[in-house]
Write a protein that holds these residues in place. Sequence first.
Motif, PDB file in Angstrom:
ATOM      1  N   GLY A   4       0.831  -1.186   0.000  1.00  0.00           N
ATOM      2  CA  GLY A   4       0.000   0.000   0.000  1.00  0.00           C
ATOM      3  C   GLY A   4       0.873   1.245   0.000  1.00  0.00           C
ATOM      4  N   ILE A   5       0.445   2.272  -0.713  1.00  0.00           N
ATOM      5  CA  ILE A   5       1.159   3.550  -0.745  1.00  0.00           C
ATOM      6  C   ILE A   5       0.177   4.643  -0.338  1.00  0.00           C
ATOM      7  CG2 ILE A   5       2.529   5.154  -2.125  1.00  0.00           C
ATOM      8  CD1 ILE A   5       2.921   2.864  -4.155  1.00  0.00           C
ATOM      9  N   ILE A   6       0.468   5.302   0.777  1.00  0.00           N
ATOM     10  CA  ILE A   6      -0.357   6.426   1.222  1.00  0.00           C
ATOM     11  C   ILE A   6       0.326   7.700   0.774  1.00  0.00           C
ATOM     12  CG2 ILE A   6      -1.557   7.496   3.163  1.00  0.00           C
ATOM     13  CD1 ILE A   6      -2.225   4.564   2.864  1.00  0.00           C
ATOM     14  N   HIS A   7      -0.416   8.575   0.105  1.00  0.00           N
ATOM     15  CA  HIS A   7       0.148   9.855  -0.314  1.00  0.00           C
ATOM     16  C   HIS A   7      -0.923  10.924  -0.190  1.00  0.00           C
ATOM     17  CE1 HIS A   7      -1.594  10.305  -4.579  1.00  0.00           C
ATOM     18  NE2 HIS A   7      -2.227   9.301  -4.018  1.00  0.00           N
ATOM     19  N   GLY A  14       6.201  13.990  -6.033  1.00  0.00           N
ATOM     20  CA  GLY A  14       6.075  12.819  -6.899  1.00  0.00           C
ATOM     21  C   GLY A  14       6.532  11.528  -6.265  1.00  0.00           C
ATOM     22  N   CYS A  15       6.548  11.472  -4.936  1.00  0.00           N
ATOM     23  CA  CYS A  15       7.038  10.270  -4.252  1.00  0.00           C
ATOM     24  C   CYS A  15       6.207   9.041  -4.599  1.00  0.00           C
ATOM     25  CB  CYS A  15       7.036  10.484  -2.741  1.00  0.00           C
ATOM     26  SG  CYS A  15       8.306  11.628  -2.173  1.00  0.00           S
ATOM     27  N   ALA A  16       4.888   9.196  -4.609  1.00  0.00           N
ATOM     28  CA  ALA A  16       4.027   8.043  -4.865  1.00  0.00           C
ATOM     29  C   ALA A  16       4.302   7.449  -6.237  1.00  0.00           C
ATOM     30  CB  ALA A  16       2.557   8.445  -4.735  1.00  0.00           C
ATOM     31  N   GLU A  17       4.524   8.315  -7.231  1.00  0.00           N
ATOM     32  CA  GLU A  17       4.823   7.819  -8.567  1.00  0.00           C
ATOM     33  C   GLU A  17       6.150   7.067  -8.583  1.00  0.00           C
ATOM     34  OE1 GLU A  17       4.702  11.008 -11.336  1.00  0.00           O
ATOM     35  OE2 GLU A  17       2.675  11.624 -10.774  1.00  0.00           O
ATOM     36  N   ALA A  18       7.155   7.618  -7.883  1.00  0.00           N
ATOM     37  CA  ALA A  18       8.464   6.975  -7.852  1.00  0.00           C
ATOM     38  C   ALA A  18       8.380   5.608  -7.177  1.00  0.00           C
ATOM     39  CB  ALA A  18       9.472   7.864  -7.121  1.00  0.00           C
ATOM     40  N   ILE A  19       7.663   5.535  -6.062  1.00  0.00           N
ATOM     41  CA  ILE A  19       7.518   4.266  -5.353  1.00  0.00           C
ATOM     42  C   ILE A  19       6.757   3.263  -6.213  1.00  0.00           C
ATOM     43  CG2 ILE A  19       6.521   3.154  -3.311  1.00  0.00           C
ATOM     44  CD1 ILE A  19       6.940   5.841  -1.836  1.00  0.00           C
ATOM     45  N   VAL A  53       3.520   1.736   2.799  1.00  0.00           N
ATOM     46  CA  VAL A  53       4.457   2.858   2.846  1.00  0.00           C
ATOM     47  C   VAL A  53       3.637   4.129   3.002  1.00  0.00           C
ATOM     48  CG1 VAL A  53       6.290   4.088   1.639  1.00  0.00           C
ATOM     49  CG2 VAL A  53       6.028   1.630   1.307  1.00  0.00           C
ATOM     50  N   ASP A  54       3.860   4.845   4.079  1.00  0.00           N
ATOM     51  CA  ASP A  54       3.103   6.074   4.326  1.00  0.00           C
ATOM     52  C   ASP A  54       3.968   7.281   3.977  1.00  0.00           C
ATOM     53  OD1 ASP A  54       1.342   8.029   5.214  1.00  0.00           O
ATOM     54  OD2 ASP A  54       2.085   7.921   7.276  1.00  0.00           O
ATOM     55  N   HIS A  55       3.603   7.964   2.895  1.00  0.00           N
ATOM     56  CA  HIS A  55       4.285   9.208   2.531  1.00  0.00           C
ATOM     57  C   HIS A  55       3.291  10.360   2.539  1.00  0.00           C
ATOM     58  CE1 HIS A  55       8.610   9.162   1.362  1.00  0.00           C
ATOM     59  NE2 HIS A  55       8.430   7.918   1.752  1.00  0.00           N
ATOM     60  N   VAL A 271      11.150  11.715   8.447  1.00  0.00           N
ATOM     61  CA  VAL A 271      10.796  10.288   8.396  1.00  0.00           C
ATOM     62  C   VAL A 271      10.231   9.887   7.041  1.00  0.00           C
ATOM     63  CG1 VAL A 271      10.373  10.197  10.880  1.00  0.00           C
ATOM     64  CG2 VAL A 271       8.477  10.692   9.334  1.00  0.00           C
ATOM     65  N   THR A 272       9.884  10.875   6.204  1.00  0.00           N
ATOM     66  CA  THR A 272       9.394  10.584   4.852  1.00  0.00           C
ATOM     67  C   THR A 272      10.198  11.392   3.838  1.00  0.00           C
ATOM     68  OG1 THR A 272       7.692  12.293   5.033  1.00  0.00           O
ATOM     69  CG2 THR A 272       7.051  10.047   5.611  1.00  0.00           C
ATOM     70  N   PRO A 273      11.495  11.153   3.755  1.00  0.00           N
ATOM     71  CA  PRO A 273      12.292  11.893   2.777  1.00  0.00           C
ATOM     72  C   PRO A 273      11.803  11.609   1.369  1.00  0.00           C
ATOM     73  CG  PRO A 273      13.516   9.995   3.588  1.00  0.00           C
ATOM     74  CD  PRO A 273      12.292  10.112   4.442  1.00  0.00           C
ATOM     75  N   SER A 274      11.967  12.592   0.511  1.00  0.00           N
ATOM     76  CA  SER A 274      11.508  12.431  -0.869  1.00  0.00           C
ATOM     77  C   SER A 274      12.122  11.187  -1.500  1.00  0.00           C
ATOM     78  CB  SER A 274      11.882  13.661  -1.695  1.00  0.00           C
ATOM     79  OG  SER A 274      11.522  13.453  -3.051  1.00  0.00           O
ATOM     80  N   MET A 275      11.284  10.429  -2.216  1.00  0.00           N
ATOM     81  CA  MET A 275      11.735   9.215  -2.891  1.00  0.00           C
ATOM     82  C   MET A 275      11.939   9.448  -4.390  1.00  0.00           C
ATOM     83  SD  MET A 275      11.757   6.922  -0.404  1.00  0.00           S
ATOM     84  CE  MET A 275      11.417   5.229  -0.865  1.00  0.00           C
ATOM     85  N   GLU A 276      11.843  10.691  -4.820  1.00  0.00           N
ATOM     86  CA  GLU A 276      12.010  10.969  -6.244  1.00  0.00           C
ATOM     87  C   GLU A 276      13.455  10.695  -6.665  1.00  0.00           C
ATOM     88  OE1 GLU A 276       9.616  14.400  -7.801  1.00  0.00           O
ATOM     89  OE2 GLU A 276       9.448  14.823  -5.657  1.00  0.00           O
TER      90      GLU A 276
END
Length: 552
Positions: A4-7, A14-19, A53-55, A271-276
């Motif tokens: 699961g991806i929470i955004h 754009g973290c959710a897209e990257a994940i 994953v909670d972003h 705790v939620t650094p950018s994942m881009e």
Amino acid sequence: MRVGIIHTASSPCGCAEAISRGLEVLGHDFLLVDSEQVELCLADLAGRCDLVVDHTDTYRGRGRFRCLVRMILESHGVALVGSEARACALADDKGAAKARLAAAGIPVPPGVLLTSAEETIPPWLHPPYVIKPSAEHMSRGLAVAGSAAEARVRLGDLLARCDQPLLVEQFIPGREFAVSVVDGPRGLEVLPPLEWLAGGGEAGVLTETFKLRHVLPGRRDAVRADLATAESRDLAELSLAAFRALGLRDYGRFDVRRSPGGVFFFMEANVTPSMEPEEALALSARWAGMDFPALLERILSAALERRPAAVRCEGEMTVELPAGPVTLRLRRGVHVPPPSTLELARLLDVRPGERVLELGCGSGVLSLAATGLGAGRVVAVDLDPAALASTTENAALNGFAGRIETRAGSWFESLSEGERFDAIIATPPQTPGRRPFGPRYGGAEGAKHLLAVIDGAPARLDPERGRLWLVAISIANLPAVMERLRDRFASVEIVGETQRPFTAREYDGADEGLFAYLDSLRRRGLAEFHEVFGGEYVFRNLFIRASGVKGP
């Protein structure tokens, strides 16, 4: 595996897209959920996702409230990737996080919390000042003031726009770094730090506008930090200490400045650094030899390691029993039968027409085994509605519909007056612990539930033919268990034995310090296990048959 991806859909991040792209490369399925809809999606997140994953960027419009998303997920048993809600709340509260870091001996910029523009900035705090809301992130509301008079204006403006204290810090000149920490097979690792070459805003401070820019590959405002060996070591040690002081998990990032005098000041934890792919975490991972899918897999593996093996999967499995193979449909949250339970199923001496009681039925595999051997009546008891539903479903799946009766209750409490059985089967939770820590908890010495079953069985067994089948593990005060069995039964046989390997990390993942507690029980003669090699240990599974019920 489904993740699961929470955004926050309203956020441009754009973290959710990257994940999502990383998960696709890894061959994992995913479920994308807007943080504002998380309460409506809990059933899917808890029932269909192995990890989440909670972003979340904001919740109910506030960055301060984003830790509530993790709290809601945790309360429904969702397995979170990353830091738990409590650590998220601490890291997002800049004042509290600074105090925790300072108490751990980690330098932080001098500063104060103010709640009114009329409050005086202490004379020991020299301009320029960095002013920011105490519980926001992404540099929202951040301002720089070059004098006390300007600071008062900035304070008044910010306080009118946000109902939270403001943190006023002394600006630290010098080089700025983003330091990422990830967990892995060898424990926590500090990735090669990133250094920012451009401040991106006022007085060399990274602003919200800077952080929200879309960055194309090959950015020129960030490079791998060039530090002397001693400085690199000091920064890494401070980063690990900060990670532990805040109670973070799996991954995180720190914003750090090195003053002209060579002191590393920790400004913020994320705790939620950018994942881009062109942001600090992904770039640092690349410098460490990991592409983004490899980084993501490492983070997911660290979280998956914490999740009990018994509840990791959902699907079907086929197991061989004495009467033939059976198919088990596994529901999320219901324990996958461990090898010891399957071994017990193969040892049972149930005869055609007998009455059988299974206590703590879980997936129902022991009830299926008894039914397959010809039991005339099988009653399966459990406290967990999911286990009862699973047992009922598995009975129908294997052609035993209507032959296994399921009842909700604790041990013998669901039985009616005078109900007796020819065989009682039980594999109760029996891992010792200082405190309850999960479904495997068996009391302070591990034998609490075993003794309850042994004490209650004689009154529920046929005086002539009745026998009790148990699995007892050697870390659960085996001497006390055997003594109680011999008090209640004329014949107590250990009909089989297997070994169960484990590591300290497995138990410490269930409850911090649990392995040390088990070791203390071992030293007192209340637990039995030994090391076989390189930090791997084994305890014994004993398959016990007790018969010949003794009178009162």
